[in-house]
Scaffold this motif. Structure first.
Motif, PDB file in Angstrom:
ATOM      1  N   THR A   1      -8.186 -55.724  -7.074  1.00 20.23           N
ATOM      2  CA  THR A   1      -9.240 -55.780  -8.088  1.00 20.23           C
ATOM      3  C   THR A   1     -10.558 -55.195  -7.588  1.00 20.23           C
ATOM      4  O   THR A   1     -11.390 -54.800  -8.393  1.00 20.23           O
ATOM      5  N   ASP A   2     -10.728 -55.103  -6.258  1.00 18.89           N
ATOM      6  CA  ASP A   2     -11.958 -54.495  -5.732  1.00 18.89           C
ATOM      7  C   ASP A   2     -11.848 -52.977  -5.620  1.00 18.89           C
ATOM      8  O   ASP A   2     -12.736 -52.318  -5.106  1.00 18.89           O
ATOM      9  N   GLY A   3     -10.727 -52.417  -6.117  1.00 21.10           N
ATOM     10  CA  GLY A   3     -10.554 -50.971  -6.142  1.00 21.10           C
ATOM     11  C   GLY A   3      -9.824 -50.391  -4.946  1.00 21.10           C
ATOM     12  O   GLY A   3      -9.480 -49.208  -4.942  1.00 21.10           O
ATOM     13  N   ARG A   4      -9.600 -51.185  -3.911  1.00 19.31           N
ATOM     14  CA  ARG A   4      -8.839 -50.678  -2.761  1.00 19.31           C
ATOM     15  C   ARG A   4      -7.415 -50.376  -3.211  1.00 19.31           C
ATOM     16  O   ARG A   4      -6.837 -51.120  -4.000  1.00 19.31           O
ATOM     17  N   ALA A   5      -6.869 -49.289  -2.707  1.00 22.34           N
ATOM     18  CA  ALA A   5      -5.494 -48.905  -3.038  1.00 22.34           C
ATOM     19  C   ALA A   5      -4.830 -48.376  -1.777  1.00 22.34           C
ATOM     20  O   ALA A   5      -5.497 -47.884  -0.865  1.00 22.34           O
ATOM     21  N   GLY A   6      -3.525 -48.485  -1.736  1.00 27.18           N
ATOM     22  CA  GLY A   6      -2.815 -47.983  -0.569  1.00 27.18           C
ATOM     23  C   GLY A   6      -1.319 -48.008  -0.762  1.00 27.18           C
ATOM     24  O   GLY A   6      -0.799 -48.469  -1.784  1.00 27.18           O
ATOM     25  N   ILE A   7      -0.654 -47.501   0.260  1.00 26.93           N
ATOM     26  CA  ILE A   7       0.803 -47.503   0.330  1.00 26.93           C
ATOM     27  C   ILE A   7       1.185 -48.591   1.328  1.00 26.93           C
ATOM     28  O   ILE A   7       0.619 -48.668   2.419  1.00 26.93           O
ATOM     29  N   VAL A   8       2.134 -49.432   0.946  1.00 23.96           N
ATOM     30  CA  VAL A   8       2.573 -50.521   1.811  1.00 23.96           C
ATOM     31  C   VAL A   8       4.084 -50.491   1.971  1.00 23.96           C
ATOM     32  O   VAL A   8       4.784 -49.784   1.252  1.00 23.96           O
ATOM     33  N   ASP A   9       4.545 -51.266   2.903  1.00 18.18           N
ATOM     34  CA  ASP A   9       5.972 -51.417   3.196  1.00 18.18           C
ATOM     35  C   ASP A   9       6.599 -50.133   3.730  1.00 18.18           C
ATOM     36  O   ASP A   9       7.803 -49.903   3.583  1.00 18.18           O
ATOM     37  N   GLN A  10       5.771 -49.322   4.401  1.00 17.68           N
ATOM     38  CA  GLN A  10       6.283 -48.089   5.019  1.00 17.68           C
ATOM     39  C   GLN A  10       7.386 -48.423   6.023  1.00 17.68           C
ATOM     40  O   GLN A  10       8.387 -47.705   6.096  1.00 17.68           O
ATOM     41  N   ASP A  11       7.216 -49.522   6.760  1.00 21.90           N
ATOM     42  CA  ASP A  11       8.223 -49.905   7.754  1.00 21.90           C
ATOM     43  C   ASP A  11       9.565 -50.235   7.100  1.00 21.90           C
ATOM     44  O   ASP A  11      10.622 -49.862   7.617  1.00 21.90           O
ATOM     45  N   GLU A  12       9.536 -50.914   5.955  1.00 22.09           N
ATOM     46  CA  GLU A  12      10.773 -51.227   5.246  1.00 22.09           C
ATOM     47  C   GLU A  12      11.445 -49.951   4.738  1.00 22.09           C
ATOM     48  O   GLU A  12      12.671 -49.821   4.789  1.00 22.09           O
ATOM     49  N   PHE A  13      10.633 -49.022   4.222  1.00 23.18           N
ATOM     50  CA  PHE A  13      11.169 -47.744   3.759  1.00 23.18           C
ATOM     51  C   PHE A  13      11.774 -46.969   4.932  1.00 23.18           C
ATOM     52  O   PHE A  13      12.883 -46.427   4.813  1.00 23.18           O
ATOM     53  N   ASP A  14      11.065 -46.929   6.055  1.00 23.85           N
ATOM     54  CA  ASP A  14      11.572 -46.212   7.231  1.00 23.85           C
ATOM     55  C   ASP A  14      12.894 -46.798   7.710  1.00 23.85           C
ATOM     56  O   ASP A  14      13.814 -46.066   8.075  1.00 23.85           O
ATOM     57  N   GLU A  15      12.989 -48.118   7.691  1.00 19.50           N
ATOM     58  CA  GLU A  15      14.237 -48.774   8.087  1.00 19.50           C
ATOM     59  C   GLU A  15      15.375 -48.406   7.132  1.00 19.50           C
ATOM     60  O   GLU A  15      16.488 -48.110   7.561  1.00 19.50           O
ATOM     61  N   LEU A  16      15.095 -48.405   5.833  1.00 20.66           N
ATOM     62  CA  LEU A  16      16.102 -48.016   4.846  1.00 20.66           C
ATOM     63  C   LEU A  16      16.507 -46.560   5.051  1.00 20.66           C
ATOM     64  O   LEU A  16      17.690 -46.220   5.004  1.00 20.66           O
ATOM     65  N   ALA A  17      15.531 -45.696   5.323  1.00 23.17           N
ATOM     66  CA  ALA A  17      15.827 -44.276   5.556  1.00 23.17           C
ATOM     67  C   ALA A  17      16.710 -44.105   6.794  1.00 23.17           C
ATOM     68  O   ALA A  17      17.660 -43.310   6.784  1.00 23.17           O
ATOM     69  N   ARG A  18      16.422 -44.846   7.855  1.00 24.79           N
ATOM     70  CA  ARG A  18      17.218 -44.757   9.095  1.00 24.79           C
ATOM     71  C   ARG A  18      18.626 -45.321   8.924  1.00 24.79           C
ATOM     72  O   ARG A  18      19.534 -44.967   9.662  1.00 24.79           O
ATOM     73  N   SER A  19      18.802 -46.200   7.949  1.00 21.89           N
ATOM     74  CA  SER A  19      20.095 -46.856   7.762  1.00 21.89           C
ATOM     75  C   SER A  19      21.190 -45.899   7.314  1.00 21.89           C
ATOM     76  O   SER A  19      22.368 -46.226   7.392  1.00 21.89           O
ATOM     77  N   GLY A  20      20.792 -44.727   6.799  1.00 20.16           N
ATOM     78  CA  GLY A  20      21.776 -43.778   6.303  1.00 20.16           C
ATOM     79  C   GLY A  20      22.156 -43.996   4.853  1.00 20.16           C
ATOM     80  O   GLY A  20      23.008 -43.280   4.314  1.00 20.16           O
ATOM     81  N   HIS A  21      21.525 -44.969   4.192  1.00 18.80           N
ATOM     82  CA  HIS A  21      21.843 -45.256   2.795  1.00 18.80           C
ATOM     83  C   HIS A  21      21.106 -44.341   1.820  1.00 18.80           C
ATOM     84  O   HIS A  21      21.387 -44.368   0.627  1.00 18.80           O
ATOM     85  N   LEU A  22      20.158 -43.568   2.326  1.00 19.29           N
ATOM     86  CA  LEU A  22      19.418 -42.629   1.481  1.00 19.29           C
ATOM     87  C   LEU A  22      19.692 -41.215   1.941  1.00 19.29           C
ATOM     88  O   LEU A  22      19.828 -40.953   3.137  1.00 19.29           O
ATOM     89  N   THR A  23      19.728 -40.306   0.986  1.00 22.23           N
ATOM     90  CA  THR A  23      19.886 -38.899   1.330  1.00 22.23           C
ATOM     91  C   THR A  23      18.535 -38.338   1.782  1.00 22.23           C
ATOM     92  O   THR A  23      17.484 -38.936   1.504  1.00 22.23           O
ATOM     93  N   ASP A  24      18.554 -37.194   2.446  1.00 19.62           N
ATOM     94  CA  ASP A  24      17.312 -36.536   2.829  1.00 19.62           C
ATOM     95  C   ASP A  24      16.464 -36.237   1.600  1.00 19.62           C
ATOM     96  O   ASP A  24      15.244 -36.355   1.630  1.00 19.62           O
ATOM     97  N   SER A  25      17.116 -35.876   0.500  1.00 23.69           N
ATOM     98  CA  SER A  25      16.415 -35.579  -0.741  1.00 23.69           C
ATOM     99  C   SER A  25      15.718 -36.827  -1.296  1.00 23.69           C
ATOM    100  O   SER A  25      14.577 -36.759  -1.756  1.00 23.69           O
ATOM    101  N   GLN A  26      16.408 -37.978  -1.254  1.00 21.07           N
ATOM    102  CA  GLN A  26      15.800 -39.222  -1.728  1.00 21.07           C
ATOM    103  C   GLN A  26      14.607 -39.616  -0.864  1.00 21.07           C
ATOM    104  O   GLN A  26      13.582 -40.065  -1.379  1.00 21.07           O
TER     105      GLN A  26
END
Length: 168
Positions: free
Chosen positions: A106-131
């Motif tokens: 609500t104070d206007g701050r914005a960001g991207i979060v859960d990068q670590d969870e995304f990176d773990e999912l990407a490393r798991s092999g469950h996502l394609t390079d395109s995804q």
């Protein structure tokens, strides 16, 4: 109607959370869904239900790799799941959550979060390079729009929230 959040688990799609939503309508941004405070939310174990803490509206933009939720609470205006394009099948909205999220407080701050969870999912092999590339690109391209409150991440959702609250 119900909205189900899906996640990739052991190479398959499995239900994560689900909750009933009301179809509010459509506009140039897409399909608007809503649910009131107290709405039952079924947890991942499928046995527990909790009450949704706040009124909220969601925007399903056709073919978009994101799903924004507008909360308008004391701390959070907006959260966005980066996900496969939501689809409607038999009255149920579903998507695969790619774990990468955006927020605006609500104070206007914005960001991207859960990068670590995304990176773990990407490393798991469950996502394609395109995804992986698409999810990363979508998150990075949405961030400045969220920060500037460009539509549909500005005031458009407030009218749909008023519509939700006016319906009984």
């Amino acid at each position: 109607m119900s909205k189900e959040k899906m996640s990739v688990i052991d190479g398959t799609c499995a239900e994560r959370f689900s909750w009933p939503v009301e179809h509010l309508g459509q506009d140039e941004h897409g399909t608007w869904l809503g649910a009131r405070r107290g709405n039952p939310v079924r947890q991942p174990d499928g046995r527990r239900e909790e009450a949704q803490e706040h009124d909220a509206v969601w925007l399903v933009a056709e073919g978009a790799w994101f799903l924004p939720a507008f909360w308008f609470t004391d701390s959070t205006d907006l959260t966005i799941d980066i996900c496969t394009p939501p689809r409607l099948d038999g009255g149920v909205w579903s998507f695969i959550d790619l774990e990468l999220d955006l927020f605006r407080s609500t104070d206007g701050r914005a960001g991207i979060v859960d990068q670590d969870e995304f990176d773990e999912l990407a490393r798991s092999g469950h996502l394609t390079d395109s995804q992986i590339a698409t999810a990363t690109e979508v998150a990075q391209s949405l961030l400045p729009l969220v920060q500037m409150e460009a539509e549909p991440f500005g005031g458009a959702a407030r009218a749909w929230l008023r519509s939700l609250r006016a319906s009984t």
